[in-house]
Each structure stands twice: as C-alpha cells, then as structure tokens.
Design a protein around this motif. Structure first.
Motif, PDB file in Angstrom:
ATOM      1  N   SER A  87       0.692 -10.302  -4.775  1.00 50.13           N
ATOM      2  CA  SER A  87       0.308  -9.573  -5.984  1.00 50.13           C
ATOM      3  C   SER A  87       0.384 -10.474  -7.203  1.00 50.13           C
ATOM      4  O   SER A  87       1.296 -11.290  -7.340  1.00 50.13           O
ATOM      5  CB  SER A  87       1.233  -8.368  -6.180  1.00 50.13           C
ATOM      6  OG  SER A  87       0.865  -7.628  -7.318  1.00 50.13           O
ATOM      7  N   TYR A 145       0.828  -1.204   0.000  1.00 57.19           N
ATOM      8  CA  TYR A 145       0.000   0.000   0.000  1.00 57.19           C
ATOM      9  C   TYR A 145       0.867   1.261   0.000  1.00 57.19           C
ATOM     10  O   TYR A 145       0.516   2.261  -0.638  1.00 57.19           O
ATOM     11  CB  TYR A 145      -0.932  -0.019   1.209  1.00 57.19           C
ATOM     12  CG  TYR A 145      -1.860  -1.210   1.204  1.00 57.19           C
ATOM     13  CD1 TYR A 145      -3.026  -1.199   0.457  1.00 57.19           C
ATOM     14  CD2 TYR A 145      -1.545  -2.367   1.920  1.00 57.19           C
ATOM     15  CE1 TYR A 145      -3.874  -2.301   0.430  1.00 57.19           C
ATOM     16  CE2 TYR A 145      -2.383  -3.474   1.892  1.00 57.19           C
ATOM     17  CZ  TYR A 145      -3.544  -3.428   1.147  1.00 57.19           C
ATOM     18  OH  TYR A 145      -4.376  -4.521   1.114  1.00 57.19           O
ATOM     19  N   SER A 184      -2.930  -5.134  -7.322  1.00 55.48           N
ATOM     20  CA  SER A 184      -3.455  -6.319  -8.023  1.00 55.48           C
ATOM     21  C   SER A 184      -3.310  -7.577  -7.178  1.00 55.48           C
ATOM     22  O   SER A 184      -2.493  -8.466  -7.461  1.00 55.48           O
ATOM     23  CB  SER A 184      -2.764  -6.504  -9.385  1.00 55.48           C
ATOM     24  OG  SER A 184      -3.086  -5.457 -10.264  1.00 55.48           O
ATOM     25  N   ASP A 185      -4.110  -7.664  -6.135  1.00 53.63           N
ATOM     26  CA  ASP A 185      -4.046  -8.801  -5.209  1.00 53.63           C
ATOM     27  C   ASP A 185      -4.096 -10.136  -5.940  1.00 53.63           C
ATOM     28  O   ASP A 185      -4.898 -10.327  -6.868  1.00 53.63           O
ATOM     29  CB  ASP A 185      -5.208  -8.737  -4.219  1.00 53.63           C
ATOM     30  CG  ASP A 185      -5.049  -7.578  -3.252  1.00 53.63           C
ATOM     31  OD1 ASP A 185      -3.958  -6.984  -3.222  1.00 53.63           O
ATOM     32  OD2 ASP A 185      -6.015  -7.260  -2.535  1.00 53.63           O
ATOM     33  N   THR A 204      -5.502   0.031  -6.052  1.00 53.81           N
ATOM     34  CA  THR A 204      -5.905  -1.371  -6.176  1.00 53.81           C
ATOM     35  C   THR A 204      -5.294  -2.006  -7.424  1.00 53.81           C
ATOM     36  O   THR A 204      -4.858  -3.164  -7.399  1.00 53.81           O
ATOM     37  CB  THR A 204      -7.443  -1.478  -6.242  1.00 53.81           C
ATOM     38  OG1 THR A 204      -7.999  -0.907  -5.054  1.00 53.81           O
ATOM     39  CG2 THR A 204      -7.881  -2.926  -6.361  1.00 53.81           C
ATOM     40  N   HIS A 261      -8.875   3.369  -6.859  1.00 49.28           N
ATOM     41  CA  HIS A 261      -8.917   2.342  -7.909  1.00 49.28           C
ATOM     42  C   HIS A 261      -7.520   2.098  -8.469  1.00 49.28           C
ATOM     43  O   HIS A 261      -7.145   0.956  -8.752  1.00 49.28           O
ATOM     44  CB  HIS A 261      -9.860   2.771  -9.025  1.00 49.28           C
ATOM     45  CG  HIS A 261     -11.311   2.595  -8.709  1.00 49.28           C
ATOM     46  ND1 HIS A 261     -11.881   1.348  -8.520  1.00 49.28           N
ATOM     47  CD2 HIS A 261     -12.314   3.489  -8.542  1.00 49.28           C
ATOM     48  CE1 HIS A 261     -13.166   1.472  -8.258  1.00 49.28           C
ATOM     49  NE2 HIS A 261     -13.457   2.768  -8.256  1.00 49.28           N
TER      50      HIS A 261
END
Length: 295
Positions: free
Chosen positions: A263, A85, A241-242, A237, A234
């Motif tokens: 990721s 993050y 890209s989990d 995120t 967005h």
C-alpha cells in the motif's frame, strides 16, 4: 468551548445509540474473523496433492501440459495478500454503521424536538450543533480505530493458526489502518451533519438503505456487462491504495504463491476532498441549525 465539548462528550457517552453502534461495529469484526477462521485451513499439503492430481488428469484429457499452479486453490489464510481487502471491507461496514448512528443521534433530536431542551434560541444553536457533530466524529474515530486494530489482531491469529504470516509489510498495514480511521471518522461526521441539516434521522436511514440496495447490490448485477464498479468498491480501492509490488524472498512451498499487497499513500486529492468535505459539512450544520424552524 471546552466545557461544552466535555458536556457533549459525557452526554453522547450516555446515549443509547453510542454503545449500540460500537457493539454492532465489533460484532461485524468478530463475524469477519469467524468467517475467515471457518473458511481457512492450514493443510496446504492436501491442497498441493489435489492440484497435482487434477493437473495430471487435465494433461491426460487435453494432451497439453497443465501446471499444478493453474489448478492449485489456496486453502490457507495468507495475511500479506488477504488482510488488506478484509480490513478495507470492515472499514466500509463500520463507516456505514457510524453514518447511520450519527444521523439517528442528531436527526432524531431534531425530529422529536428534544433539542428544545438544549438549544435555547435559533441564533445560539449553531455552535452546539457543530460541537455535537465533532464529538460524534471523535467517537467514530475511536470506534473505527479500535475495530480495525482488533480486526488486524484477529486476522493475524487466523493466519498464524490456519495460514501464513510470510511477507507481512508493517507500513502497508499502518497505512491501511490510517486511511480506514480517516474514512470512519468522515462517515461519522457525514451522518451526524446530514441528520442535523435535514432534521430527520428517518430520511438518512432510508437514503442509506436505498444506496446499499440500489448501488451496491442491484446495480452490479444489472450493469455487470458494462463494467460497473460500485462506490463501495471504489472506496475499498482507495483504502488499500496499491503501491509498488513487494518482493518476498521466503519460499511459500506451494505451486502458486499469493501476491502480497503493498500500500502507498494514495492520491493527495482524496485527502484534500475529505478535508474540504468535512469543513463544508460543519459549515452546513452551523448554518442550518440557526434557521428559525424546528422541522
């Protein structure tokens, strides 16, 4: 072509906006690392004891068993769960800096008509204008890559001294860095191309300021009840890209273990959109530069 690229590279290296943008980007990195260092503590023992005492007090008050895992507040900087993050946040900040700087670089030359000294005729302006955007995109790539690598090193230092380095996934870090560099490069191209197309740096700066104040700061407050998610969120995120959840065998020695971030490659449509968008910006730059007007 090669001589034009080299000449434009040497010119942009001497422009004031280039070192200023780089300095601001690295200042943001240092501020992020300093904040994490100041807000983290390696004293997990005290936090565990505090969580146990609070759990016992709540158990006595409510009559129901409260686990220390529900009252534990992690004081350490756990790199495997927090760095993704932080890297994404730094990426967004650096991208905005490069976008604004690119608009100042190209749009300012059109607004002040400095391009009269480098662009001879309307029909010959397309190529040099595109080269200017591409060179700034290359500079943006170098700045973003350097800033994110430095961020990673500094956050590893914070985790080593005041946190935990357990559960680090090298692939996850590399993928986040890759997407961060791509986003920073695209932001640099976007700013330089828009500055050239609208022939003004002021309009782009005002538009970015309105975007940040309106969509990133004001809208999340006013539309919180509707579940509003800002474009910046967005993008964060998208940068992260989990992927599939990671499994960490090493014990974390606290009541509540932070989940490490994994990721993946992310959606292919995002890469395709970025490529098409970059080509459209370059084409728009070439087309508008050839228009027989100066302002």
């Amino acid at each position: 072509m090669r001589d034009q690229v080299l000449a434009e590279s040497r010119l942009q290296a001497r422009r004031r906006v280039t070192p200023v943008a780089a300095a601001v980007a690295f200042l943001l990195v240092l501020l992020m690392a300093a904040f994490r260092l100041a807000s983290s503590s390696g004293d997990a023992t005290s936090a565990v004891l505090k969580a146990q005492r609070l759990a016992e007090e709540l158990t006595t008050l409510t009559g129901e068993t409260v686990s220390p895992s529900s009252t534990y507040d992690e004081p350490r900087y756990v790199f495997a769960s927090a760095s993704a993050y932080d890297l994404a946040g730094v990426t967004i900040a650096v991208t905005l800096v490069l976008l604004v700087a690119g608009a100042v670089l190209t749009g300012g030359d059109w607004r002040t008509r400095t391009n009269r000294m480098t662009f001879a005729t309307a029909s010959s302006r397309g190529g040099p204008a595109v080269i200017r955007v591409l060179v700034w995109g290359g500079i943006g790539t170098l700045v973003t890559a350097s800033a994110l690598v430095l961020t990673t090193v500094l956050l590893l230092g914070v985790a080593t001294t005041r946190g935990s380095v357990v559960g680090i996934d090298i692939i996850t870090v590399l993928l986040i860095l890759l997407r961060g560099v791509l986003l920073g490069s695209l932001g640099a191209v976007l700013g330089a191309a828009l500055g050239s197309m609208v022939r003004s740096d002021v309009l782009i700066v005002v538009a970015v300021l309105a975007y940040v104040l309106g969509l990133e700061l004001l809208a999340p407050v006013l539309l919180a009840s509707s579940g509003w998610i800002s474009p910046g969120a967005h993008l964060i995120t998208l940068v992260i890209s989990d992927g599939e959840p990671l499994r960490v065998d090493a014990p974390c020695a606290v009541p509540l273990c932070a989940d490490p971030v994994s990721s993946g490659w992310g959606p292919a449509s995002a890469y395709a959109f970025a490529a098409v968008g970059a080509l459209a910006l370059l084409l728009g730059t070439w087309r508008t530069a050839r228009l027989p007007v100066w302002s």
